[in-house]
Motif scaffolding. Structure first.
Motif, PDB file in Angstrom:
ATOM      1  N   GLY B 208      -0.579 -16.496  32.421  1.00 49.79           N
ATOM      2  CA  GLY B 208      -1.953 -16.537  32.909  1.00 49.79           C
ATOM      3  C   GLY B 208      -2.170 -15.827  34.237  1.00 49.79           C
ATOM      4  O   GLY B 208      -3.227 -15.273  34.489  1.00 49.79           O
ATOM      5  N   LYS B 209      -1.144 -15.837  35.089  1.00 52.34           N
ATOM      6  CA  LYS B 209      -1.287 -15.140  36.368  1.00 52.34           C
ATOM      7  C   LYS B 209      -1.211 -13.631  36.204  1.00 52.34           C
ATOM      8  O   LYS B 209      -1.563 -12.895  37.108  1.00 52.34           O
ATOM      9  N   HIS B 210      -0.681 -13.202  35.080  1.00 50.08           N
ATOM     10  CA  HIS B 210      -0.537 -11.759  34.828  1.00 50.08           C
ATOM     11  C   HIS B 210      -1.159 -11.419  33.473  1.00 50.08           C
ATOM     12  O   HIS B 210      -0.452 -11.211  32.493  1.00 50.08           O
ATOM     13  N   PRO B 211      -2.491 -11.359  33.422  1.00 51.60           N
ATOM     14  CA  PRO B 211      -3.148 -11.192  32.114  1.00 51.60           C
ATOM     15  C   PRO B 211      -2.821  -9.881  31.397  1.00 51.60           C
ATOM     16  O   PRO B 211      -3.223  -9.702  30.258  1.00 51.60           O
ATOM     17  N   ALA B 267      -3.825 -20.591  32.605  1.00 48.99           N
ATOM     18  CA  ALA B 267      -4.422 -19.612  33.516  1.00 48.99           C
ATOM     19  C   ALA B 267      -3.735 -19.562  34.876  1.00 48.99           C
ATOM     20  O   ALA B 267      -3.766 -18.545  35.553  1.00 48.99           O
ATOM     21  N   GLY B 268      -3.091 -20.673  35.277  1.00 45.94           N
ATOM     22  CA  GLY B 268      -2.483 -20.679  36.602  1.00 45.94           C
ATOM     23  C   GLY B 268      -0.965 -20.538  36.591  1.00 45.94           C
ATOM     24  O   GLY B 268      -0.333 -20.690  37.625  1.00 45.94           O
ATOM     25  N   LEU B 269      -0.396 -20.240  35.437  1.00 45.84           N
ATOM     26  CA  LEU B 269       1.063 -20.138  35.362  1.00 45.84           C
ATOM     27  C   LEU B 269       1.498 -18.682  35.222  1.00 45.84           C
ATOM     28  O   LEU B 269       0.752 -17.859  34.702  1.00 45.84           O
ATOM     29  N   GLN B 273       7.111 -19.292  34.263  1.00 44.33           N
ATOM     30  CA  GLN B 273       6.738 -20.687  33.988  1.00 44.33           C
ATOM     31  C   GLN B 273       6.347 -20.895  32.530  1.00 44.33           C
ATOM     32  O   GLN B 273       6.737 -21.896  31.918  1.00 44.33           O
ATOM     33  N   ASP B 412      -5.927  -2.892  37.372  1.00 37.84           N
ATOM     34  CA  ASP B 412      -6.327  -4.103  38.096  1.00 37.84           C
ATOM     35  C   ASP B 412      -7.629  -4.675  37.561  1.00 37.84           C
ATOM     36  O   ASP B 412      -7.802  -5.888  37.477  1.00 37.84           O
ATOM     37  N   ILE B 415      -6.887  -6.345  34.251  1.00 40.23           N
ATOM     38  CA  ILE B 415      -6.189  -7.607  34.485  1.00 40.23           C
ATOM     39  C   ILE B 415      -7.190  -8.695  34.875  1.00 40.23           C
ATOM     40  O   ILE B 415      -7.228  -9.782  34.290  1.00 40.23           O
ATOM     41  N   ALA B 416      -8.032  -8.369  35.868  1.00 38.97           N
ATOM     42  CA  ALA B 416      -9.009  -9.357  36.342  1.00 38.97           C
ATOM     43  C   ALA B 416      -9.951  -9.762  35.217  1.00 38.97           C
ATOM     44  O   ALA B 416     -10.223 -10.942  35.005  1.00 38.97           O
TER      45      ALA B 416
END
Lengths: 298, 453
Positions: B208-211, B267-269, B273, B412, B415-416
């Motif tokens: 999730g941190k790296h979509p 989304a936050g991993l 992880q 970028d 990704i965002a």
């Protein structure tokens, strides 16, 4: 003459270092800002003010400016307020009005701890604190209560507040110490006199402590303002995608770094740097101007 | 000799002044030191110390290189921060001879190519191969390498490993629970539903941190639905390329997965992880590449048995058949044009492309190299076996995209936006509009060098 030469010989080294490593790079940044240098070639092209024209339309950069502005508006106020309250309680907030609250020696050390940790460590620690699953320090209890985990860093509408909380957490300790030192320099008689006149804790804080700490608070304000204009390390290390998610936590310095070292647009990044330089300079001048006032002599 | 205090002070004052010239931030044109004829040339090698470590260079490649060039002194270096360490060397005009320009902190190939900093490796392809004088180097490597390493008609970058992308799962977990790798999208959704209902684990997750892990499979799926041109158009910044119907189809499908089947907190991993959660049987499937097995070897249970399946059939009338794969050469080696020993650098790469070097490398780091047949006869792990079988089954139906390495700003933005798509922050239509707008902005920006494929 000999004496002057002697002093001069001591100043040459630091002044030269300052000129070479601080002033000269500043000057060079102004020049690089007017080129399209991509960082690897030896012959940058001069393109005048094109980079500055481009940054006017750079939505991400202005978003970053907005985040810095929000930090600037809130970070100093909250930090100073908290630090003042803590310093007051630790020094003169006790029952008699002349000593700190019970356990103040312990708290004095505790508050200063975050200051001892390197910023990067703080950022990495808080990644774990904010983790959105049952390994997260904040989310584990929430999930144990059967609530949904909060995306402290993964929810774009919360992430910037998480960043601010960490910045405040880290800064408060230092200002507690600063204000404690300020409090120590206020003569005891002032508090005693106020007490005899029947001032309670509240009115003593607002009528005696705060006015006499004015100079210290002013210094703190400028320092914290500069922290708010920077905030780079915490944002870059702690947040997802270095200022994300979806640029919700990015700050000016992060955009400068990104443009320079990820997009390899050193010219454009320098232009952003020049703009940031003027923002910071403007803030410092303005805050010193606005807070200029007669000193209270005692 | 006696030195008076004043003389000492005067001398001390002069030292920083001498250093002043060296502290310039702006580039200085430097002429590389000319080598005396006949002098032993050194070869400076920089390896990215990432998922594969750097030991393969000292244990496999360098001894092999030395066997033919015993006079050359190899200076081995490694770092995780390629840009920070080496970018100043380029700016100073004295870059090293061989660089493994990889990892999250790699230097931008576009910027390097644009500035003429890279040595044209075209001649390397025409050279006789290390193993057999009668075979040219170009005939020993996967053709995708040449396509991928070519910028503006010149072959600059040698990818060394072949990354194979797909959806990864535990063969053990699937067998134990009676689940099967899905062949169609409906099967996939049904499987997600089954897994979700079973309560044993979450159906799907991604880093999730790296979509970018997620847009990878989204783009591969779009190419499968609408054909390879979908990706070619995106790479070439064609008008409306991101808003192609196949892209909307793929984005809509993945948004549904994002809304219904993701592991809690995805989304936050980050990738480690989520991959570790899979190793703990907390989640069934995740999109990744063939480096996954090696990356996870310390947390994978012994009987986990990684497996990989390709993008399922989506519409029933997909342009590309079942089994279509996204493959991409990675671990990118370059020789700087201004290096002191460019010839040595080229020979080093030639040694790396020998069957022995590539085979030993594949075995040591459990991955697939770009050298044809290098893995033959080697004992392979379940994940590498599964990925190799998928490559064999795909045949010529492989796709790839290059925009993300050409246009860092577009990457970028994608990704965002992808993060937002998967958390429900934007609709699939808005998602594609957003990236399309950035693509157009880049197309119009004369300061960014454009590439075509």
């Amino acid at each position: 003459m000999r004496r002057r030469l002697f002093i001069f010989s001591f100043l040459v080294a630091p002044v030269t270092l300052y000129l070479v490593y601080v002033i000269a790079p500043y000057a060079q940044a102004f020049y690089i800002a007017m080129t399209n240098w991509r960082g690897v070639n030896a012959a940058p092209q001069f393109i005048g003010l094109e980079n500055f024209g481009r940054l006017l339309g750079d939505g991400v950069f202005w978003k970053a400016v907005g985040h810095n502005a929000l930090l600037l508006a809130l970070l100093p106020v909250i930090t100073i307020a908290l630090a003042l309250v803590f310093a007051y309680l630790l020094n003169v907030g006790g029952a008699g009005g002349r000593t700190g609250v019970w356990g103040s020696k312990f708290y004095r050390v505790l508050f200063f701890f975050p200051q001892v940790l390197a910023v990067t460590i703080v950022a990495v620690l808080f990644q774990q604190v904010f983790r959105p699953d049952d390994s997260g320090m904040l989310n584990a209890p929430l999930m144990a209560l059967g609530l949904k985990p909060v995306g402290f860093l993964s929810n774009p509408s919360i992430a910037l507040w998480s960043v601010m909380a960490v910045l405040i957490w880290q800064a408060v300790g230092f200002y507690v110490v600063l204000f404690s030192a300020g409090l120590a320099s206020i003569p005891r008689e002032m508090f005693e006199a106020a007490q005899i006149d029947g001032a309670g804790r509240m009115s003593m804080f607002f009528r005696v402590t705060l006015p006499l700490l004015r100079d210290t608070v002013q210094v703190a304000w400028v320092y914290l303002g500069i922290i708010a204009m920077d905030a780079f390390a915490i944002v870059w290390v702690m947040t997802d995608q270095h200022g994300g998610p979806d640029r919700s936590t990015t700050v000016m310095a992060a955009e400068i770094y990104r443009n320079a070292f990820q997009y390899f647009q050193f010219g454009y990044a320098s232009a952003l740097g020049v703009v940031m330089f003027f923002f910071v300079l403007g803030f410092a001048v303005l805050s010193l101007r606005l807070s200029r006032r007669e000193r209270i002599e005692f | 000799m006696s030195v008076s205090r004043r003389e000492l002070l005067r001398a001390a004052a002069l030292i920083p002044a001498a250093g002043a010239l060296a502290a310039c931030a702006t580039p200085v044109q430097q002429t590389p030191a000319t080598q005396a004829a006949g002098a032993k040339k050194a070869l400076e090698v920089w390896i990215f110390d990432g998922g594969f470590g750097h030991q393969y260079a000292t244990d496999i490649h360098q001894p092999l290189f030395k066997s033919k060039f015993p006079d050359v002194e190899v200076k081995h270096n490694f770092t995780k921060e390629i840009t920070k360490v080496l970018q100043p060397r380029f700016a100073g005009g004295n870059p090293p001879d061989v660089i493994d320009n990889s990892g999250a902190n790699a230097m931008d190939f576009g910027a390097l190519a644009q500035d003429g900093q890279l040595l044209d490796l075209g001649p390397l392809l025409e050279m006789p191969s290390w193993d057999d004088e009668s075979v040219k180097v170009k005939d020993t490597v996967d053709p995708a390498v040449i396509n991928f390493g070519t910028f503006d008609g010149k072959f600059f970058v040698l990818g060394y490993v072949n990354y194979i992308f797909g959806v990864w799962y535990s063969q053990k977990a699937f067998t134990d629970n009676g689940w099967a790798a899905p062949k169609t999208w409906d099967d996939f959704i049904a499987l997600c539903e089954t897994i979700k209902k079973s309560g044993k684990m979450a159906p799907f997750t991604y880093a999730g941190k790296h979509p970018q892990y997620l847009y990878e499979i989204l783009l591969t799926m779009a190419a499968k639905i609408g054909g390879n041109d979908v990706l070619v158009n995106i790479d070439n910044l064609e008008d409306g390329a991101w808003k192609a119907p196949a892209m909307l189809e793929a984005a809509t499908r993945w948004a549904e997965v994002g809304a219904k089947y993701l592991m809690e907190g995805t989304a936050g991993l980050d990738h480690v992880q989520t991959q570790t959660a899979q190793n703990k049987y907390e989640v069934a499937m995740l999109p990744s590449g063939s480096w996954l097995e090696n990356e996870q070897k310390s947390t994978t249970p012994p009987d986990f048995a990684y497996g990989m399946f390709p993008v399922p059939d989506v519409t029933g009338s997909d342009k590309l058949p079942y089994g279509t794969l996204h493959t991409q050469p990675g671990e990118n080696f370059i020789v700087p044009a201004k290096a002191a020993n460019t010839q040595g650098g080229v020979d080093y790469l030639r040694a790396m492309l020998s069957k022995k070097a590539a085979g030993d490398f594949s075995k040591m780091v459990a991955t697939v190299s770009v050298v044809k047949g290098a893995g033959e006869g080697l004992e392979l792990s379940p994940g590498v076996k599964s990925a190799s079988a998928a490559v064999a089954a795909a045949g010529s139906n492989t796709v790839f995209y290059r925009w993300q390495s050409w246009y860092a700003q577009l990457k970028d933005e994608a990704i965002a936006a992808t993060g937002q798509l998967m958390t429900g922050g934007v609709t699939p239509e808005k998602y594609l509009e957003r990236i399309q707008a950035k693509a157009e902005e880049i197309k119009k920006d004369s300061s960014i060098k454009k590439f075509k494929r």
